[in-house]
Design a protein around this motif. Sequence first.
Motif, PDB file in Angstrom:
ATOM      1  N   GLY A  20      -9.799 -10.245  -2.564  1.00  0.00           N
ATOM      2  CA  GLY A  20      -8.697 -11.016  -1.930  1.00  0.00           C
ATOM      3  C   GLY A  20      -9.076 -11.925  -1.071  1.00  0.00           C
ATOM      4  O   GLY A  20     -10.246 -12.086  -0.706  1.00  0.00           O
ATOM      5  N   VAL A  34       6.479 -14.358   3.501  1.00  0.00           N
ATOM      6  CA  VAL A  34       6.295 -13.298   2.510  1.00  0.00           C
ATOM      7  C   VAL A  34       5.191 -12.587   2.585  1.00  0.00           C
ATOM      8  O   VAL A  34       5.027 -11.342   2.614  1.00  0.00           O
ATOM      9  N   GLN A  35       4.073 -13.270   3.094  1.00  0.00           N
ATOM     10  CA  GLN A  35       2.849 -12.587   3.534  1.00  0.00           C
ATOM     11  C   GLN A  35       3.104 -11.671   4.930  1.00  0.00           C
ATOM     12  O   GLN A  35       2.577 -10.422   4.819  1.00  0.00           O
ATOM     13  N   ARG A  48       5.786 -10.188   5.684  1.00  0.00           N
ATOM     14  CA  ARG A  48       6.405  -8.960   5.305  1.00  0.00           C
ATOM     15  C   ARG A  48       5.563  -8.060   4.712  1.00  0.00           C
ATOM     16  O   ARG A  48       5.586  -6.652   4.897  1.00  0.00           O
ATOM     17  N   GLY A  49       4.696  -8.680   3.654  1.00  0.00           N
ATOM     18  CA  GLY A  49       3.701  -7.836   2.829  1.00  0.00           C
ATOM     19  C   GLY A  49       2.806  -7.073   3.987  1.00  0.00           C
ATOM     20  O   GLY A  49       2.376  -5.937   3.748  1.00  0.00           O
ATOM     21  N   GLU A 102       4.656  -4.051   5.707  1.00  0.00           N
ATOM     22  CA  GLU A 102       4.706  -3.150   4.768  1.00  0.00           C
ATOM     23  C   GLU A 102       3.221  -2.286   4.555  1.00  0.00           C
ATOM     24  O   GLU A 102       3.149  -1.205   4.665  1.00  0.00           O
ATOM     25  N   GLY A 103       2.091  -3.051   4.553  1.00  0.00           N
ATOM     26  CA  GLY A 103       0.874  -2.483   4.450  1.00  0.00           C
ATOM     27  C   GLY A 103       0.648  -1.820   5.696  1.00  0.00           C
ATOM     28  O   GLY A 103      -0.502  -1.001   5.659  1.00  0.00           O
ATOM     29  N   PHE A 131      -5.206 -10.833   0.706  1.00  0.00           N
ATOM     30  CA  PHE A 131      -4.028 -10.901  -0.147  1.00  0.00           C
ATOM     31  C   PHE A 131      -4.484 -11.541  -1.681  1.00  0.00           C
ATOM     32  O   PHE A 131      -5.501 -12.329  -1.771  1.00  0.00           O
ATOM     33  N   ASP A 161       0.600 -13.950  -2.613  1.00  0.00           N
ATOM     34  CA  ASP A 161       1.355 -13.398  -1.659  1.00  0.00           C
ATOM     35  C   ASP A 161       1.268 -11.854  -1.284  1.00  0.00           C
ATOM     36  O   ASP A 161       2.244 -11.476  -0.576  1.00  0.00           O
ATOM     37  N   ASP A 162       0.677 -11.205  -2.288  1.00  0.00           N
ATOM     38  CA  ASP A 162       0.439  -9.619  -2.199  1.00  0.00           C
ATOM     39  C   ASP A 162      -0.359  -9.086  -1.413  1.00  0.00           C
ATOM     40  O   ASP A 162      -1.566  -9.450  -1.730  1.00  0.00           O
ATOM     41  N   PHE A 163      -0.179  -8.494  -0.634  1.00  0.00           N
ATOM     42  CA  PHE A 163      -1.261  -7.676   0.262  1.00  0.00           C
ATOM     43  C   PHE A 163      -2.249  -6.936  -0.645  1.00  0.00           C
ATOM     44  O   PHE A 163      -1.541  -5.957  -1.418  1.00  0.00           O
ATOM     45  N   SER A 164      -3.377  -7.043  -0.573  1.00  0.00           N
ATOM     46  CA  SER A 164      -4.088  -6.371  -1.156  1.00  0.00           C
ATOM     47  C   SER A 164      -5.210  -5.638  -0.578  1.00  0.00           C
ATOM     48  O   SER A 164      -6.115  -4.840  -1.359  1.00  0.00           O
TER      49      SER A 164
END
Length: 328
Positions: A107, A116-117, A119-120, A123-124, A203, A206-209
Amino acid sequence: MAVYTHVSDEALAAFLAEYDLGNALSFKGIAEGVENSNYFLETSKGRFILTLFEKRVKADDLPFFIGVKQHLAAKGYPCPEPIMGKDGKALRTLEGRDAVITSFLEGLSPRRPNVVQCRGLGEGLARMHVALADFGMTRENALGPASWPRLWEGRAASADTLLHGLAGRIESDIAAIAKADPDSLPLPRGTIHADLFPDNAFFLGDDFSGAIDFYFACTDALAYDLAVCLNAWAFEDGAAGEAAGLQFNFSKGAALIAGYESVRPLEPAEREALPILARGAALRFFLTRLVDWTDTPEGALVRPKNPLEYAGRLSFHRKVTSAAGYGG
């Protein structure tokens, strides 16, 4: 680069002989970070990160930090997993320093996080808190409110050199937070990251990794971790002055809080405490940056971060009276 301890070829070869990781193919220092010496390590069996512990990290705390990552990895949470040596131990010694090898996490860290990041990330963060809910070890927050008078002692002149009149405002912040006594508030507590800045989050697009650098992890109010992230993710970079050009992005703050609550809803007491927790988090990072600004050794090829960025955040937090002020 942020490397305080240099590793010779001979020492690295002897160190790797204690693992089943094959031979080193590439080994180079990592520029990010100011706390420890970090190296990217590629061997014939994969890619890893080698960390030598420096500065504020105490040897007695290392089993806790390693245990946090082992616990998260066992739960399937994306984080660097400590690699065991042939003797079944993760913690070893290299060049006179405690050292550990961890798995490499895929990532990129966002330089300017988008909504968006954010928010991710929220959540993470909440997923991390849930995964650590049954972690059995504890560690006091060594950089909590009790430490701030010690960090501040003798540094008023340095603060006023950065910005005229700043020392008085910082002393007012310390007094206000001491009066509120956040450690006494009836807030849910558990294991927190306590330093989840953009450079410690990865990330893929835009997806948290995943999350890295758990070396400030401790037992504290869960909402304090959210307050740290509001400081680190929801402010737009400003100019050098205390508040000039520095703005809180409400869309990012709202996204971060909403992402967190999509996994773990905040209790009413946590919402009420968020302004004082956010102010306290900003003060903590101002103080440690001020220490680094004045005390970083000349031999370390690292640029200390500007304390004024957090003086600007403090200016904002002084005016906030509820979680709604952060978009919550």
